[in-house]
Design a protein around this motif. Structure first.
Motif, PDB file in Angstrom:
ATOM      1  N   ALA A 147       0.830  -1.209   0.000  1.00 52.83           N
ATOM      2  CA  ALA A 147       0.000   0.000   0.000  1.00 52.83           C
ATOM      3  C   ALA A 147       0.864   1.258   0.000  1.00 52.83           C
ATOM      4  N   LEU A 148       1.920   1.254   0.798  1.00 53.34           N
ATOM      5  CA  LEU A 148       2.794   2.426   0.865  1.00 53.34           C
ATOM      6  C   LEU A 148       3.561   2.623  -0.441  1.00 53.34           C
ATOM      7  N   GLU A 149       3.990   1.554  -1.045  1.00 55.17           N
ATOM      8  CA  GLU A 149       4.715   1.655  -2.311  1.00 55.17           C
ATOM      9  C   GLU A 149       3.800   2.079  -3.455  1.00 55.17           C
ATOM     10  N   LYS A 166      -0.735   5.818  -3.422  1.00 58.69           N
ATOM     11  CA  LYS A 166      -2.087   6.358  -3.575  1.00 58.69           C
ATOM     12  C   LYS A 166      -2.711   6.778  -2.246  1.00 58.69           C
ATOM     13  N   LEU A 167      -2.000   6.609  -1.156  1.00 61.39           N
ATOM     14  CA  LEU A 167      -2.537   6.950   0.157  1.00 61.39           C
ATOM     15  C   LEU A 167      -2.205   8.392   0.504  1.00 61.39           C
ATOM     16  N   GLU A 177      -3.228   8.590   6.225  1.00 60.15           N
ATOM     17  CA  GLU A 177      -3.429   7.157   6.054  1.00 60.15           C
ATOM     18  C   GLU A 177      -2.090   6.432   5.928  1.00 60.15           C
ATOM     19  N   SER A 178      -1.126   7.063   5.268  1.00 59.70           N
ATOM     20  CA  SER A 178       0.206   6.471   5.148  1.00 59.70           C
ATOM     21  C   SER A 178       0.857   6.316   6.515  1.00 59.70           C
ATOM     22  N   ILE A 179       0.714   7.323   7.351  1.00 58.60           N
ATOM     23  CA  ILE A 179       1.295   7.265   8.697  1.00 58.60           C
ATOM     24  C   ILE A 179       0.627   6.161   9.508  1.00 58.60           C
TER      25      ILE A 179
END
Length: 90
Positions: free
Chosen positions: A24-26, A29-30, A34-36
């Motif tokens: 998801a992080l790669e 799109k977050l 949301e990434s954190i």
């Protein structure tokens, strides 16, 4: 279900979560928040994986051939194990 099966299942579940977080992080799109959140949950799962592995290492015993040819067991201690020589990249 045995305790070993439960621990393995938990390890696999946590590892799968870490893999999903990385994906998801790669993906890029977050949003920042949301990434954190994903990063924090991934780190938590990764630490749990390490804890489960450390507990497993404590339970491992090695079968050792003594100089006189007899076999004995001793507890596995990764700090005292000889590491194989690393291969150079060609």
């Amino acid at each position: 279900m045995t305790e070993k099966a439960v621990k393995k299942e938990k390890f696999e579940d946590h590892l799968r979560l870490v893999e999903e977080v990385v994906k998801a992080l790669e993906g890029g799109k977050l949003g920042l928040e949301e990434s954190i959140e994903k990063y924090e949950s991934g780190i938590k799962s990764l630490r749990l994986c390490y804890d489960i592995l450390q507990q497993a290492e404590k339970k491992i015993q090695l079968l050792v051939k003594e100089k006189d040819g007899t076999l004995s067991t001793r507890d596995f201690d990764p700090a005292n194990e000889e590491k194989p020589p690393r291969r150079k990249a060609e």
